[in-house]
Write an enzyme that holds these catalytic residues in place. Structure first.
Site, short mmCIF file in Angstrom:
data_model
loop_
_atom_site.label_atom_id
_atom_site.label_comp_id
_atom_site.label_asym_id
_atom_site.label_seq_id
_atom_site.Cartn_x
_atom_site.Cartn_y
_atom_site.Cartn_z
N PRO A 79 2.57 45.84 39.14
CA PRO A 79 1.93 46.37 37.93
C PRO A 79 1.87 47.90 37.96
O PRO A 79 2.13 48.51 39.00
CB PRO A 79 0.52 45.79 38.02
CG PRO A 79 0.31 45.49 39.45
CD PRO A 79 1.65 45.17 40.03
N TYR A 139 4.85 54.75 64.24
CA TYR A 139 4.69 53.71 63.22
C TYR A 139 6.04 53.25 62.66
O TYR A 139 6.22 52.06 62.37
CB TYR A 139 3.78 54.23 62.09
CG TYR A 139 2.33 54.36 62.51
CD1 TYR A 139 1.64 53.27 63.05
CD2 TYR A 139 1.65 55.57 62.40
CE1 TYR A 139 0.32 53.39 63.45
CE2 TYR A 139 0.32 55.69 62.80
CZ TYR A 139 -0.35 54.60 63.33
OH TYR A 139 -1.65 54.70 63.72
#
Ligand SMILES: CC(C)(COP(=O)(O)OP(=O)(O)OC[C@H]1O[C@@H](n2cnc3c(N)ncnc32)[C@H](O)[C@@H]1OP(=O)(O)O)[C@@H](O)C(=O)NCCC(=O)NCCS
Length: 167
Positions: A79, A139
């Site tokens: 969305p 990460y």
């Protein structure tokens, strides 16, 4: 992970004054500010303990991502309004224990708890804040990808995380 190490909710009664990960802001946060954030329900913190000594920690909080920050391929399926996420706000290992696999164990623990959170609430992705390029590469090693407008903020879709844990 050795049996002598346990990961639990951070016990603020246990002394943290000797914790040192090599990053002054992270050390200051765990020593001075974390208790306030926990008390105000701004974050949940988890600690790795070797006997009664804190050797690592991470924090989890709710957050959201503006979908404009995600790669175009993903945005098409989402969305226009911000989507929910979990933030691993801080993760650090005491210098004495770095390079022994504990960072990886704590990150996996944080990812598993985030997935569990997603069984109660809608969560699209797990977000991490890397303090510098070195942390960013840590990460990335685990599949996180930088957001478009903030290269030190990275994300991992929860669906990908579930696949990672299962596989
Ligand atoms: C970054 C940090 C959490 C890593 O923890 P660690 O216990 O030293 O890391 P591990 O030993 O668990 O390493 C796990 C894996 O990540 C890799 N890795 C570690 N640091 C890395 C880096 N900077 N870049 C790429 N890969 C990295 C290791 O090679 C290892 O790979 P392998 O599983 O394929 O062998 C730790 O060094 C630390 O606390 N640093 C200071 C604070 C910080 O930078 N926190 C990051 C969030 S801001």
């Amino acid at each position: 992970m050795p049996d002598s190490i346990r990961i639990t909710a951070l016990d603020t009664a246990i002394d943290r004054s000797n914790f040192s990960c090599g990053s002054e802001p992270l050390d200051r946060y765990i020593k001075q500010f974390i208790s306030q954030d926990i008390k105000r329900n701004l974050t949940i913190a988890y600690g790795a303990y070797k006997e009664k000594r804190l050797i690592g920690f991470y924090t989890l909080s709710a957050t959201s991502i503006d979908t404009g920050e995600l790669p175009e391929k993903l945005v098409k399926k989402l969305p226009k309004y911000p989507v929910p996420a979990v933030l691993i706000g801080r993760l650090a290992i005491d210098i004495s224990q770095q390079g022994k696999g504990l960072g990886s164990v704590l990150l996996m623990d944080a990812i598993k708890r985030s997935i569990r959170g997603g069984e109660l609430l809608g969560i699209f992705a797990i977000i991490v804040d890397a303090k510098d390029e070195k942390a960013k590469s840590f990460y990335e090693h685990f599949g996180f990808q930088p957001l478009e407008r903030n290269a030190l903020r990275l994300f991992l879709p929860v669906q990908t995380a579930i696949g990672m844990i299962a596989g």
